[in-house]
Design a protein around this motif. Structure first.
Motif, PDB file in Angstrom:
ATOM      1  N   SER A  47       0.857  -1.180   0.000  1.00 24.21           N
ATOM      2  CA  SER A  47       0.000   0.000   0.000  1.00 24.21           C
ATOM      3  C   SER A  47       0.892   1.228   0.000  1.00 24.21           C
ATOM      4  CB  SER A  47      -0.906   0.001   1.240  1.00 24.21           C
ATOM      5  OG  SER A  47      -1.650   1.189   1.322  1.00 24.21           O
ATOM      6  N   PHE A  48       0.816   2.012  -1.075  1.00 27.43           N
ATOM      7  CA  PHE A  48       1.712   3.147  -1.223  1.00 27.43           C
ATOM      8  C   PHE A  48       1.075   4.164  -2.159  1.00 27.43           C
ATOM      9  CE2 PHE A  48       5.114   5.203  -3.755  1.00 27.43           C
ATOM     10  CZ  PHE A  48       5.776   5.878  -2.735  1.00 27.43           C
ATOM     11  N   THR A  49       1.212   5.446  -1.803  1.00 31.93           N
ATOM     12  CA  THR A  49       0.667   6.517  -2.634  1.00 31.93           C
ATOM     13  C   THR A  49       1.794   7.423  -3.104  1.00 31.93           C
ATOM     14  OG1 THR A  49      -1.413   6.530  -1.390  1.00 31.93           O
ATOM     15  CG2 THR A  49      -0.912   8.479  -2.723  1.00 31.93           C
ATOM     16  N   PRO A  50       2.062   7.455  -4.410  1.00 31.43           N
ATOM     17  CA  PRO A  50       3.052   8.408  -4.925  1.00 31.43           C
ATOM     18  C   PRO A  50       2.439   9.804  -5.020  1.00 31.43           C
ATOM     19  CG  PRO A  50       2.180   7.088  -6.727  1.00 31.43           C
ATOM     20  CD  PRO A  50       1.525   6.584  -5.471  1.00 31.43           C
ATOM     21  N   LEU A  51       3.092  10.769  -4.431  1.00 29.66           N
ATOM     22  CA  LEU A  51       2.647  12.161  -4.479  1.00 29.66           C
ATOM     23  C   LEU A  51       3.477  12.866  -5.544  1.00 29.66           C
ATOM     24  CD1 LEU A  51       2.504  12.773  -0.617  1.00 29.66           C
ATOM     25  CD2 LEU A  51       0.617  12.107  -2.131  1.00 29.66           C
ATOM     26  N   MET A  52       2.835  13.189  -6.649  1.00 29.95           N
ATOM     27  CA  MET A  52       3.551  13.629  -7.835  1.00 29.95           C
ATOM     28  C   MET A  52       3.901  15.120  -7.772  1.00 29.95           C
ATOM     29  SD  MET A  52       3.540  10.656  -9.010  1.00 29.95           S
ATOM     30  CE  MET A  52       4.507  10.994 -10.486  1.00 29.95           C
ATOM     31  N   THR A  53       4.949  15.470  -8.516  1.00 23.74           N
ATOM     32  CA  THR A  53       5.373  16.864  -8.639  1.00 23.74           C
ATOM     33  C   THR A  53       5.615  17.200 -10.109  1.00 23.74           C
ATOM     34  OG1 THR A  53       7.726  16.317  -8.412  1.00 23.74           O
ATOM     35  CG2 THR A  53       6.517  16.793  -6.389  1.00 23.74           C
ATOM     36  N   LEU A  54       5.615  18.490 -10.400  1.00 18.80           N
ATOM     37  CA  LEU A  54       6.015  18.973 -11.716  1.00 18.80           C
ATOM     38  C   LEU A  54       7.372  19.653 -11.600  1.00 18.80           C
ATOM     39  CD1 LEU A  54       2.770  20.569 -13.230  1.00 18.80           C
ATOM     40  CD2 LEU A  54       3.678  18.264 -13.569  1.00 18.80           C
ATOM     41  N   TYR A  55       8.126  19.556 -12.657  1.00 16.34           N
ATOM     42  CA  TYR A  55       9.447  20.166 -12.774  1.00 16.34           C
ATOM     43  C   TYR A  55       9.255  21.586 -13.298  1.00 16.34           C
ATOM     44  CZ  TYR A  55      14.410  20.027 -14.448  1.00 16.34           C
ATOM     45  OH  TYR A  55      15.745  20.236 -14.687  1.00 16.34           O
ATOM     46  N   LEU A  56       9.640  22.583 -12.506  1.00 18.87           N
ATOM     47  CA  LEU A  56       9.455  23.977 -12.901  1.00 18.87           C
ATOM     48  C   LEU A  56      10.484  24.376 -13.955  1.00 18.87           C
ATOM     49  CD1 LEU A  56       7.942  26.665 -12.347  1.00 18.87           C
ATOM     50  CD2 LEU A  56       9.727  27.173 -10.662  1.00 18.87           C
ATOM     51  N   THR A  57      10.000  24.892 -15.068  1.00 18.43           N
ATOM     52  CA  THR A  57      10.875  25.435 -16.103  1.00 18.43           C
ATOM     53  C   THR A  57      10.443  26.865 -16.399  1.00 18.43           C
ATOM     54  OG1 THR A  57       9.597  24.905 -18.098  1.00 18.43           O
ATOM     55  CG2 THR A  57      10.926  23.122 -17.135  1.00 18.43           C
TER      56      THR A  57
ATOM     57  N   GLU B 142       9.295  27.794 -19.038  1.00 17.99           N
ATOM     58  CA  GLU B 142       8.144  27.713 -19.946  1.00 17.99           C
ATOM     59  C   GLU B 142       6.933  27.048 -19.295  1.00 17.99           C
ATOM     60  OE1 GLU B 142      11.332  26.598 -21.111  1.00 17.99           O
ATOM     61  OE2 GLU B 142      11.573  28.686 -21.751  1.00 17.99           O
ATOM     62  N   THR B 143       6.973  26.794 -17.997  1.00 18.50           N
ATOM     63  CA  THR B 143       5.847  26.150 -17.332  1.00 18.50           C
ATOM     64  C   THR B 143       4.560  26.948 -17.548  1.00 18.50           C
ATOM     65  OG1 THR B 143       7.180  25.068 -15.627  1.00 18.50           O
ATOM     66  CG2 THR B 143       4.887  25.515 -15.082  1.00 18.50           C
ATOM     67  N   ASN B 144       3.491  26.220 -17.892  1.00 17.92           N
ATOM     68  CA  ASN B 144       2.186  26.838 -18.134  1.00 17.92           C
ATOM     69  C   ASN B 144       1.415  26.900 -16.816  1.00 17.92           C
ATOM     70  OD1 ASN B 144      -0.636  27.136 -18.696  1.00 17.92           O
ATOM     71  ND2 ASN B 144      -0.258  26.557 -20.814  1.00 17.92           N
ATOM     72  N   PRO B 145       1.129  28.110 -16.312  1.00 19.64           N
ATOM     73  CA  PRO B 145       0.425  28.213 -15.038  1.00 19.64           C
ATOM     74  C   PRO B 145      -0.946  27.535 -15.039  1.00 19.64           C
ATOM     75  CG  PRO B 145       1.350  30.333 -15.668  1.00 19.64           C
ATOM     76  CD  PRO B 145       1.491  29.435 -16.852  1.00 19.64           C
ATOM     77  N   ASP B 146      -1.657  27.571 -16.152  1.00 22.53           N
ATOM     78  CA  ASP B 146      -2.983  26.964 -16.213  1.00 22.53           C
ATOM     79  C   ASP B 146      -2.897  25.433 -16.135  1.00 22.53           C
ATOM     80  OD1 ASP B 146      -4.198  29.445 -16.436  1.00 22.53           O
ATOM     81  OD2 ASP B 146      -4.166  29.415 -18.629  1.00 22.53           O
ATOM     82  N   ASP B 147      -1.918  24.852 -16.817  1.00 26.03           N
ATOM     83  CA  ASP B 147      -1.725  23.405 -16.760  1.00 26.03           C
ATOM     84  C   ASP B 147      -1.354  22.982 -15.350  1.00 26.03           C
ATOM     85  OD1 ASP B 147      -1.239  20.781 -18.367  1.00 26.03           O
ATOM     86  OD2 ASP B 147       0.602  21.040 -17.190  1.00 26.03           O
ATOM     87  N   LEU B 148      -0.465  23.734 -14.723  1.00 26.41           N
ATOM     88  CA  LEU B 148      -0.070  23.447 -13.343  1.00 26.41           C
ATOM     89  C   LEU B 148      -1.279  23.516 -12.415  1.00 26.41           C
ATOM     90  CD1 LEU B 148       3.007  25.032 -11.554  1.00 26.41           C
ATOM     91  CD2 LEU B 148       0.798  24.868 -10.425  1.00 26.41           C
TER      92      LEU B 148
ATOM     93  N   ALA C 269      -5.518  21.154  -9.007  1.00 24.27           N
ATOM     94  CA  ALA C 269      -6.956  21.074  -8.706  1.00 24.27           C
ATOM     95  C   ALA C 269      -7.470  19.654  -8.811  1.00 24.27           C
ATOM     96  CB  ALA C 269      -7.735  21.998  -9.642  1.00 24.27           C
ATOM     97  N   ALA C 270      -6.891  18.872  -9.717  1.00 20.98           N
ATOM     98  CA  ALA C 270      -7.308  17.483  -9.899  1.00 20.98           C
ATOM     99  C   ALA C 270      -6.740  16.554  -8.837  1.00 20.98           C
ATOM    100  CB  ALA C 270      -6.879  17.001 -11.284  1.00 20.98           C
ATOM    101  N   GLY C 271      -5.875  17.088  -7.979  1.00 18.94           N
ATOM    102  CA  GLY C 271      -5.247  16.250  -6.960  1.00 18.94           C
ATOM    103  C   GLY C 271      -4.123  15.390  -7.499  1.00 18.94           C
ATOM    104  N   LEU C 272      -3.680  15.680  -8.722  1.00 18.99           N
ATOM    105  CA  LEU C 272      -2.628  14.875  -9.331  1.00 18.99           C
ATOM    106  C   LEU C 272      -1.257  15.220  -8.778  1.00 18.99           C
ATOM    107  CD1 LEU C 272      -1.600  12.856 -11.452  1.00 18.99           C
ATOM    108  CD2 LEU C 272      -1.580  14.739 -13.104  1.00 18.99           C
ATOM    109  N   ILE C 273      -0.999  16.505  -8.565  1.00 18.30           N
ATOM    110  CA  ILE C 273       0.302  16.906  -8.036  1.00 18.30           C
ATOM    111  C   ILE C 273       0.150  17.480  -6.629  1.00 18.30           C
ATOM    112  CG2 ILE C 273       1.254  17.336 -10.326  1.00 18.30           C
ATOM    113  CD1 ILE C 273       1.021  20.391  -9.631  1.00 18.30           C
ATOM    114  N   SER C 274       1.197  17.283  -5.827  1.00 13.95           N
ATOM    115  CA  SER C 274       1.217  17.815  -4.467  1.00 13.95           C
ATOM    116  C   SER C 274       2.153  18.995  -4.320  1.00 13.95           C
ATOM    117  CB  SER C 274       1.642  16.717  -3.485  1.00 13.95           C
ATOM    118  OG  SER C 274       0.713  15.655  -3.475  1.00 13.95           O
ATOM    119  N   ALA C 275       3.030  19.203  -5.313  1.00 12.39           N
ATOM    120  CA  ALA C 275       4.008  20.283  -5.238  1.00 12.39           C
ATOM    121  C   ALA C 275       4.641  20.473  -6.606  1.00 12.39           C
ATOM    122  CB  ALA C 275       5.084  19.962  -4.196  1.00 12.39           C
TER     123      ALA C 275
END
Length: 346
Positions: free
Chosen positions: A69-79, A81-87, A92-98
């Motif tokens: 039983s394990f939950t991966p808490l995902m992150t995005l790599y800031l560049t 060119e990162t799109n604020p709306d995509d982030l 909002a979807a609970g996909l990323i934690s940071a």
């Protein structure tokens, strides 16, 4: 005679799992002990979009050992060119934690990181609005700055200006390695936390360099002087909820570590809990271990504390750890603290 210690099941707030065969090899070493982990996005290519994070999470879940039983808490790599709306949609979807900030060139697979911090200001402002934390690799990369000073300079030149410009942003100073880092957290109680690794609590640069270079102790940020290690240990064992565990366990094939230009990272996942129990025991602070491993991180990230437990066992004789884990033709050497450890985890 044996002694036991029961802890709320810990989480790891900074973890590298890599991908492909390496992911399958190292993931069980984390799921055995930890309920959740903040997953680093510095793959090649990096995890920069919501779609990238969703696909990587699916690969992690597919690689999980049956029954764990394990939950991966995902992150995005800031560049830049990162799109604020995509982030924002991923959060909002609970996909990323940071979101993870790597200064360009700071560590493994950081070439896509940020060079001009003004270019990411709109993204950071959006993150502050939606409550998405920023996880920071806190080092400058200027060649004229000594590698042992890069964390302290980063705090002055980059981190403090960012926090002043975007004061509502929640920030995690990942793998702090200096008294400067610990003192900065203590002096800034609002919306700031810090993770500390196993190796930076147990070792200093003498352990890595005296008598010959020990490549399996080489990591970034690099090990510092003993007084810095002692400051980190004091912070970790203080009970201060702003400090919590992030192993930064970073697997590399043994041949990449034992090379002319060795890769940076310590693979601590298999032994992290045992080593921490020994370290806190030696410091007379076993009563503070559960906070550091299991309680402070969820509080910072606004997540519930885990409901299950792990039982650590102390023996009269030192335990023996595996020297490596298999990864096809590329085994990975397991971190050896170089001193006796009497505690073991299941």
């Amino acid at each position: 005679m044996t002694h036991t210690l029961t802890l709320v099941r810990p989480d790891d707030w900074h973890l590298h799992l890599r991908d492909g065969a390496m992911l399958k090899a190292v993931l069980p070493e984390t799921t055995r002990h930890f309920a959740r982990a903040i997953i680093m996005p510095n793959l090649v290519p990096p995890v920069v979009t919501m779609a990238d994070a969703s696909a990587y999470k699916a690969r992690i879940l597919a690689a999980m050992p049956k029954g764990d039983s394990f939950t991966p808490l995902m992150t995005l790599y800031l560049t830049e060119e990162t799109n604020p709306d995509d982030l924002a949609a991923a959060h909002a979807a609970g996909l990323i934690s940071a979101v993870k900030l790597y200064p360009a060139g700071a560590t493994t697979n950081s070439a896509s990181g940020v060079a001009d911090f003004d270019k990411v200001r709109p993204v950071l402002e959006r993150m502050a609005e939606i409550g998405c934390p920023l996880c920071v690799h806190g080092e400058v990369t200027d060649r004229d700055i000594d590698i042992f000073d890069r964390e302290a300079v980063f705090i002055d030149r980059v981190l403090d200006p960012i926090r002043r410009a975007v004061p509502e942003l929640r920030v995690v100073m990942e793998h702090i390695t200096t008294k400067d880092g610990a003192d900065y957290v203590k002096a800034n109680p609002e919306r700031l936390g810090a993770t500390i690794t196993v190796q930076h609590l147990m070792l200093d640069r003498n352990d890595m360099l005296v008598g010959g270079m020990r490549p399996h102790y080489y990591c970034l940020p690099i090990l510092k002087r003993r007084d810095h290690r002692e400051a980190l240990l004091a912070a970790a064992t203080s009970g201060d909820a702003r400090f919590f565990l992030g192993t930064d366990s970073a697997p590399h094939p043994t041949h990449a570590k034992e090379s002319e230009c060795c890769s940076a990272g310590c693979f601590t996942a298999p032994v992290a809990l045992a080593c921490l129990a020994q370290t806190f025991d030696d410091a007379g602070a076993l009563d503070k271990l559960e906070g550091f491993t299991s309680l402070h991180g969820p509080a910072f990230y606004g997540l519930p504390v885990n409901t299950d437990t792990v039982i650590l066992t102390k023996s009269d004789s030192p335990v023996t750890f595996p020297k490596e884990i298999k990864n096809g033709a590329d085994p990975v050497t397991v971190f050896n603290p170089g001193s006796p450890v009497y505690w073991s985890a299941p």
